[in-house]
Design an enzyme around this catalytic site. Structure first.
Site, PDB file in Angstrom:
ATOM      1  N   CYS A  68      -1.199  -7.707 -17.591  1.00 38.43           N
ATOM      2  CA  CYS A  68      -1.653  -7.973 -16.146  1.00 38.43           C
ATOM      3  C   CYS A  68      -3.053  -7.430 -16.047  1.00 38.43           C
ATOM      4  O   CYS A  68      -3.402  -6.236 -16.322  1.00 38.43           O
ATOM      5  CB  CYS A  68      -0.747  -7.482 -15.103  1.00 38.43           C
ATOM      6  SG  CYS A  68       1.004  -7.858 -15.398  1.00 38.43           S
ATOM      7  N   CYS A 115       4.117  -5.125 -23.773  1.00 39.01           N
ATOM      8  CA  CYS A 115       4.434  -5.821 -22.754  1.00 39.01           C
ATOM      9  C   CYS A 115       4.055  -7.349 -23.228  1.00 39.01           C
ATOM     10  O   CYS A 115       3.128  -7.614 -24.001  1.00 39.01           O
ATOM     11  CB  CYS A 115       3.284  -5.722 -21.504  1.00 39.01           C
ATOM     12  SG  CYS A 115       3.808  -4.631 -20.479  1.00 39.01           S
ATOM     13  N   ARG A 143      -1.405   0.839 -16.127  1.00 39.55           N
ATOM     14  CA  ARG A 143      -1.521   1.707 -17.462  1.00 39.55           C
ATOM     15  C   ARG A 143      -2.528   0.796 -18.392  1.00 39.55           C
ATOM     16  O   ARG A 143      -2.203   0.799 -19.496  1.00 39.55           O
ATOM     17  CB  ARG A 143      -0.236   1.833 -17.963  1.00 39.55           C
ATOM     18  CG  ARG A 143       0.674   2.732 -16.818  1.00 39.55           C
ATOM     19  CD  ARG A 143       1.926   3.443 -17.562  1.00 39.55           C
ATOM     20  NE  ARG A 143       2.611   4.115 -16.479  1.00 39.55           N
ATOM     21  CZ  ARG A 143       3.588   3.422 -16.066  1.00 39.55           C
ATOM     22  NH1 ARG A 143       4.186   2.487 -16.481  1.00 39.55           N
ATOM     23  NH2 ARG A 143       4.285   4.183 -15.008  1.00 39.55           N
ATOM     24  N   ASP A 145      -0.037   5.202  -4.134  1.00 44.74           N
ATOM     25  CA  ASP A 145       0.452   6.174  -4.893  1.00 44.74           C
ATOM     26  C   ASP A 145      -0.699   7.086  -4.960  1.00 44.74           C
ATOM     27  O   ASP A 145      -1.821   6.579  -5.682  1.00 44.74           O
ATOM     28  CB  ASP A 145       0.784   5.710  -6.476  1.00 44.74           C
ATOM     29  CG  ASP A 145       1.889   6.330  -7.109  1.00 44.74           C
ATOM     30  OD1 ASP A 145       2.011   7.508  -6.658  1.00 44.74           O
ATOM     31  OD2 ASP A 145       2.344   5.970  -8.083  1.00 44.74           O
ATOM     32  N   ARG A 181      14.306  12.535  -9.821  1.00 46.04           N
ATOM     33  CA  ARG A 181      14.391  11.528 -10.420  1.00 46.04           C
ATOM     34  C   ARG A 181      13.114  11.695 -11.465  1.00 46.04           C
ATOM     35  O   ARG A 181      11.887  12.315 -11.408  1.00 46.04           O
ATOM     36  CB  ARG A 181      14.032  10.190  -9.674  1.00 46.04           C
ATOM     37  CG  ARG A 181      12.961  10.242  -8.656  1.00 46.04           C
ATOM     38  CD  ARG A 181      13.412   9.642  -7.399  1.00 46.04           C
ATOM     39  NE  ARG A 181      12.196   9.230  -6.442  1.00 46.04           N
ATOM     40  CZ  ARG A 181      12.041  10.117  -5.448  1.00 46.04           C
ATOM     41  NH1 ARG A 181      12.487  11.342  -5.544  1.00 46.04           N
ATOM     42  NH2 ARG A 181      10.945  10.008  -4.929  1.00 46.04           N
ATOM     43  N   LYS A 213       3.979   8.907  -4.116  1.00 46.71           N
ATOM     44  CA  LYS A 213       3.600   7.694  -3.225  1.00 46.71           C
ATOM     45  C   LYS A 213       3.997   8.000  -1.675  1.00 46.71           C
ATOM     46  O   LYS A 213       4.932   8.917  -1.272  1.00 46.71           O
ATOM     47  CB  LYS A 213       5.043   6.702  -3.362  1.00 46.71           C
ATOM     48  CG  LYS A 213       4.940   6.368  -4.942  1.00 46.71           C
ATOM     49  CD  LYS A 213       5.933   5.207  -5.239  1.00 46.71           C
ATOM     50  CE  LYS A 213       6.038   4.773  -6.552  1.00 46.71           C
ATOM     51  NZ  LYS A 213       6.630   6.011  -7.568  1.00 46.71           N
ATOM     52  N   CYS A 239      -3.139  -3.859 -14.326  1.00 49.34           N
ATOM     53  CA  CYS A 239      -2.194  -2.903 -14.647  1.00 49.34           C
ATOM     54  C   CYS A 239      -2.691  -1.375 -14.542  1.00 49.34           C
ATOM     55  O   CYS A 239      -3.835  -1.150 -14.517  1.00 49.34           O
ATOM     56  CB  CYS A 239      -2.080  -3.228 -16.291  1.00 49.34           C
ATOM     57  SG  CYS A 239      -0.887  -2.055 -17.146  1.00 49.34           S
ATOM     58  N   ASP A 262      -3.854   0.897  -7.516  1.00 47.41           N
ATOM     59  CA  ASP A 262      -4.535   2.254  -7.884  1.00 47.41           C
ATOM     60  C   ASP A 262      -5.930   2.009  -8.097  1.00 47.41           C
ATOM     61  O   ASP A 262      -6.335   1.047  -8.423  1.00 47.41           O
ATOM     62  CB  ASP A 262      -3.631   2.668  -8.845  1.00 47.41           C
ATOM     63  CG  ASP A 262      -2.138   2.874  -8.900  1.00 47.41           C
ATOM     64  OD1 ASP A 262      -1.905   3.358  -7.580  1.00 47.41           O
ATOM     65  OD2 ASP A 262      -1.252   2.634  -9.800  1.00 47.41           O
ATOM     66  N   ARG A 292       7.800  13.971 -11.529  1.00 48.86           N
ATOM     67  CA  ARG A 292       7.119  14.391 -10.504  1.00 48.86           C
ATOM     68  C   ARG A 292       7.880  14.573  -9.147  1.00 48.86           C
ATOM     69  O   ARG A 292       7.332  15.476  -8.239  1.00 48.86           O
ATOM     70  CB  ARG A 292       6.125  13.164  -9.987  1.00 48.86           C
ATOM     71  CG  ARG A 292       5.207  13.069  -8.971  1.00 48.86           C
ATOM     72  CD  ARG A 292       4.209  12.140  -8.827  1.00 48.86           C
ATOM     73  NE  ARG A 292       3.444  12.192 -10.164  1.00 48.86           N
ATOM     74  CZ  ARG A 292       2.604  11.320 -10.551  1.00 48.86           C
ATOM     75  NH1 ARG A 292       2.722  10.052 -10.193  1.00 48.86           N
ATOM     76  NH2 ARG A 292       2.075  11.319 -11.785  1.00 48.86           N
ATOM     77  N   TYR A 293       8.973  14.022  -9.164  1.00 53.06           N
ATOM     78  CA  TYR A 293       9.659  14.494  -7.949  1.00 53.06           C
ATOM     79  C   TYR A 293      10.959  14.919  -8.407  1.00 53.06           C
ATOM     80  O   TYR A 293      11.318  14.884  -9.260  1.00 53.06           O
ATOM     81  CB  TYR A 293      10.324  13.092  -7.254  1.00 53.06           C
ATOM     82  CG  TYR A 293       9.231  11.950  -6.875  1.00 53.06           C
ATOM     83  CD1 TYR A 293       8.516  12.375  -5.442  1.00 53.06           C
ATOM     84  CD2 TYR A 293       8.723  10.906  -7.499  1.00 53.06           C
ATOM     85  CE1 TYR A 293       7.638  11.558  -4.914  1.00 53.06           C
ATOM     86  CE2 TYR A 293       7.921  10.130  -7.036  1.00 53.06           C
ATOM     87  CZ  TYR A 293       7.156  10.451  -5.892  1.00 53.06           C
ATOM     88  OH  TYR A 293       6.053   9.617  -5.275  1.00 53.06           O
TER      89      TYR A 293
HETATM   90  C1  LIG Z   1       7.318   5.649  -8.494  1.00 51.97           C
HETATM   91  C2  LIG Z   1       7.804   6.718  -9.150  1.00 51.97           C
HETATM   92  C3  LIG Z   1       9.192   7.163  -9.072  1.00 51.97           C
HETATM   93  C4  LIG Z   1      10.102   6.534  -8.123  1.00 51.97           C
HETATM   94  O1  LIG Z   1       9.676   6.543  -6.689  1.00 51.97           O
HETATM   95  P1  LIG Z   1      10.648   5.884  -5.400  1.00 51.97           P
HETATM   96  O2  LIG Z   1       9.849   6.215  -4.385  1.00 51.97           O
HETATM   97  O3  LIG Z   1      11.755   6.675  -5.890  1.00 51.97           O
HETATM   98  O4  LIG Z   1      10.941   4.643  -6.116  1.00 51.97           O
HETATM   99  C5  LIG Z   1       9.383   8.283  -9.839  1.00 51.97           C
HETATM  100  N1  LIG Z   1       8.633   8.935 -10.561  1.00 51.97           N
HETATM  101  C6  LIG Z   1       7.376   8.753 -10.731  1.00 51.97           C
HETATM  102  C7  LIG Z   1       6.393   9.263 -11.536  1.00 51.97           C
HETATM  103  C8  LIG Z   1       7.126   7.603 -10.029  1.00 51.97           C
HETATM  104  O5  LIG Z   1       5.611   7.098 -10.153  1.00 51.97           O
END
Ligand SMILES: *Cc1c(COP(=O)(O)O)cnc(C)c1O
Length: 432
Positions: free
Chosen positions: A165, A161, A170, A366, A152, A373, A168, A329, A148-149
């Site tokens: 929870c 799990c 998921r 989120d 990362r 986020k 959850c 969520d 998504r980003y």
């Molecule tokens: C939460 C999340 C991250 C990490 O987010 P940070 O703000 O860097 O902790 C990365 N990818 C996805 C899809 C996420 O939901």
């Protein structure tokens, strides 16, 4: 006092545990979590030897996974049994014996209980919310990986799990049966990461990745570490909270060979901070793995300033940094645990300035639809005029601050300055 000096340490402990000090009603005295654990273990699992209890495989094998098993441990009316069975057909139950012992079974609203025990509202309110509001499935680039980003990625390596929870994100995964991503699918994810040099942060999530065998997890880490542009690896796990026995020396030694690794865990209430859980985190920390906490704002669990302060102070004492507080969520079957954003904002406002900055997590939502986020915070900027900014502090007192003009703008780029003003006006509108 005189008597105490002749009493052995052990007796003192038992004395203070059994006897309520006079004048304090029992309900107001919060039992320390480690003591509750000890007592509940004696009560519910008294015949289980330490050797089994401290073995995570025993904890995992002996999870409470049906209403029948649950009703053998605690009283459930026939009506409750019938309705909870309906709930678990849709959203199954799974609680480790350890976590079950953190519950105050005399309190139907116990904050630990609310996270673990199914309730009828999960299906009564069902249908309002969606199964996958964050659209993780749509954002999957290869099976099990969400990108998504830009820098990362999130790898979902299993759906297993130790505990389910009730809040959850998921929850939709629970009905699909238990799976662990096979090596050829892990390899596809690894190839994807290898082909994108912008990815410097890999998050291993699930399910709970620490349910994998140490060897299987090591295989994944080893493969990730063959990619030179991956700088850090994060592991997201609730195991330190729900099955701390898993954090053994073998696991910690293994993890320490693939650093830098950051562990993100998930405490939601101070009652989860037992000696066992803190020791598990300490073991991880001592191998050079920083531990951060991501909690979820949950109605009746931690939706108060006092509750959050207790949790976050306890985390800092255990050297765990409160990282995120998530707005819950919009997940189907979790409506009864959600709170309003206004309440969340008031809680964060009640913490900021009033306590150590380190104890204040970033409150985030989120966004549904894969928006990612975004942080939420009350605004402290009250107004602006002629370069004077007016702020309020955490006590509500106002202070002014002289804002320097941007050098470029004062050198004649008035168009740019206007943009800054407009930007500021927009921010002020947004803050109100
Ligand atoms: C939460 C999340 C991250 C990490 O987010 P940070 O703000 O860097 O902790 C990365 N990818 C996805 C899809 C996420 O939901």
């Amino acid at each position: 006092m005189a008597q105490a000096s002749t009493t052995k340490q052990q007796d003192l402990f038992e004395f203070s545990a059994e006897e309520e000090p006079p004048g304090h009603p029992a309900t107001e005295v919060e039992e320390p979590p480690s003591l509750r654990l000890l007592r509940n273990r004696e009560k519910f699992f008294g015949s289980v030897p330490d050797e089994s209890w401290n073995d995570w495989k025993w904890q995992f094998r002996n999870r409470i996974t049906s209403i029948e098993e649950l009703s053998k441990l605690i009283f459930l009316s026939i009506h409750d049994q019938v309705s909870l069975r309906l709930v678990t057909e849709k959203f199954p139950i799974s609680i480790t014996p350890y976590y079950f012992c953190l519950i105050n079974h005399d309190n139907s609203n116990d904050p630990v209980r609310r996270q673990a025990m199914p309730v009828y509202e999960e299906i009564a309110l069902s249908g309002i919310l969606s199964e996958d509001p964050l659209e993780e499935e749509r954002d999957s680039v290869v099976p099990g990986m969400v990108h998504r980003y830009p820098d990362r990625v999130l790898m979902v390596v299993t759906d297993i799990c130790p505990m389910f929870c009730r809040h959850c994100t998921r929850k939709r995964e629970w009905r699909r049966g238990r799976w662990v991503r096979p090596p050829h699918e892990i390899d596809r994810m690894i190839d994807y990461i290898r082909n994108d040099p912008k990815i410097r942060d890999v998050i291993i999530s699930g399910g709970d990745p620490l349910t994998l065998s140490t060897r299987h997890l090591e295989d994944i880490l080893k493969k990730i570490r063959t990619i030179p542009h991956v700088e850090i690896i994060r592991i997201g796990s609730r195991v330190p909270v729900v099955m701390p026995q898993r954090i053994d020396d073998e696991l910690c030694d293994m993890l320490s060979r693939y650093g830098p690794i950051w562990l993100n865990t998930h405490f939601n209430h101070a009652n989860e901070l037992t000696d066992e859980a803190k020791t598990a985190c300490d073991k991880i920390l001592r191998r050079g793995i920083p531990v951060n906490n991501q909690s979820v704002l949950l109605a009746g669990v931690n939706d108060s300033v006092e509750g959050q302060l207790q949790l976050c102070h306890g985390l800092l004492r255990a050297k765990i940094r409160p990282y995120y507080l998530f707005q819950a969520d919009e997940v189907e079957g979790t409506e009864h645990l959600r709170t309003t954003v206004e309440k969340g904002l008031r809680i964060i406002e009640g913490m900021r300035g009033h306590t150590s900055g380190l104890a204040v997590p970033t409150y985030v939502i989120d966004l549904p639809g894969g928006g990612g986020k975004v942080p939420l915070q009350a605004s402290y900027l009250v107004s602006r005029a002629d370069g004077q900014l007016i702020f309020r502090n955490y006590l509500g007192k106002t202070y002014s601050y002289h804002n320097p003009r941007p050098a470029a703008a004062s050198a004649g780029r008035s168009g740019r300055r206007k943009t800054n003003d407009q930007q500021m006006a927009l921010e002020l509108v947004a803050a109100k």
